[in-house]
Motif scaffolding. Structure first.
Motif, mmCIF file in Angstrom:
data_model
loop_
_atom_site.group_PDB
_atom_site.id
_atom_site.type_symbol
_atom_site.label_atom_id
_atom_site.label_comp_id
_atom_site.label_asym_id
_atom_site.label_seq_id
_atom_site.Cartn_x
_atom_site.Cartn_y
_atom_site.Cartn_z
ATOM 1 N N VAL A 1 0.947 -1.201 0.104
ATOM 2 C CA VAL A 1 0.026 0.114 -0.046
ATOM 3 C C VAL A 1 0.883 1.155 -0.125
ATOM 4 N N LEU B 1 1.137 5.357 -0.303
ATOM 5 C CA LEU B 1 0.177 6.777 -0.287
ATOM 6 C C LEU B 1 1.079 7.612 -0.819
ATOM 7 N N VAL C 1 -3.920 6.721 -3.685
ATOM 8 C CA VAL C 1 -3.428 5.367 -2.882
ATOM 9 C C VAL C 1 -3.431 4.364 -3.913
ATOM 10 N N ARG D 1 -5.612 8.797 3.739
ATOM 11 C CA ARG D 1 -4.885 7.978 4.731
ATOM 12 C C ARG D 1 -5.888 6.894 5.387
ATOM 13 N N ALA E 1 -5.960 4.113 3.102
ATOM 14 C CA ALA E 1 -4.637 3.382 3.047
ATOM 15 C C ALA E 1 -4.419 2.599 4.434
ATOM 16 N N ASP E 2 -4.972 3.129 5.472
ATOM 17 C CA ASP E 2 -4.744 2.385 6.608
ATOM 18 C C ASP E 2 -5.492 1.083 6.803
ATOM 19 N N ALA F 1 -3.916 -1.471 4.161
ATOM 20 C CA ALA F 1 -2.734 -2.189 4.828
ATOM 21 C C ALA F 1 -3.034 -3.037 5.967
ATOM 22 N N VAL G 1 2.041 1.083 5.547
ATOM 23 C CA VAL G 1 1.683 2.103 4.436
ATOM 24 C C VAL G 1 2.997 2.661 4.051
ATOM 25 N N GLU H 1 4.804 6.221 2.463
ATOM 26 C CA GLU H 1 4.245 7.214 1.950
ATOM 27 C C GLU H 1 5.551 7.678 0.974
#
Length: 60
Positions: free
Chosen positions: A9, A11, A19, A39, A42-43, A46, A53, A55
């Motif tokens: 994943v 971000l 994402v 976010r 994505a969380d 994940a 995640v 970034e």
């Protein structure tokens, strides 16, 4: 030969938030207008895939 990651994943911060979710070698991209929505998504992905995640900052 480069092998695609099985799960991941990412971000991506740019003008919009993106994402990228890779599951079983297939990558899907999801654009978001708001940071908190990106976010949160994505969380959740994940957690579902059991990965962290990553970034990234869009450098284009």
């Amino acid at each position: 030969m480069v092998t695609a990651k099985l799960h991941g994943v990412e971000l991506v911060r740019g003008q919009k938030w993106t994402v990228r979710v890779t599951a079983y070698g297939t990558t899907l991209v999801f654009p978001f207008e708001a940071e908190q929505h990106a976010r949160s998504y994505a969380d959740g992905q994940a957690f579902r895939l059991g990965v962290d995640v990553v970034e990234l900052k869009d450098c284009a």
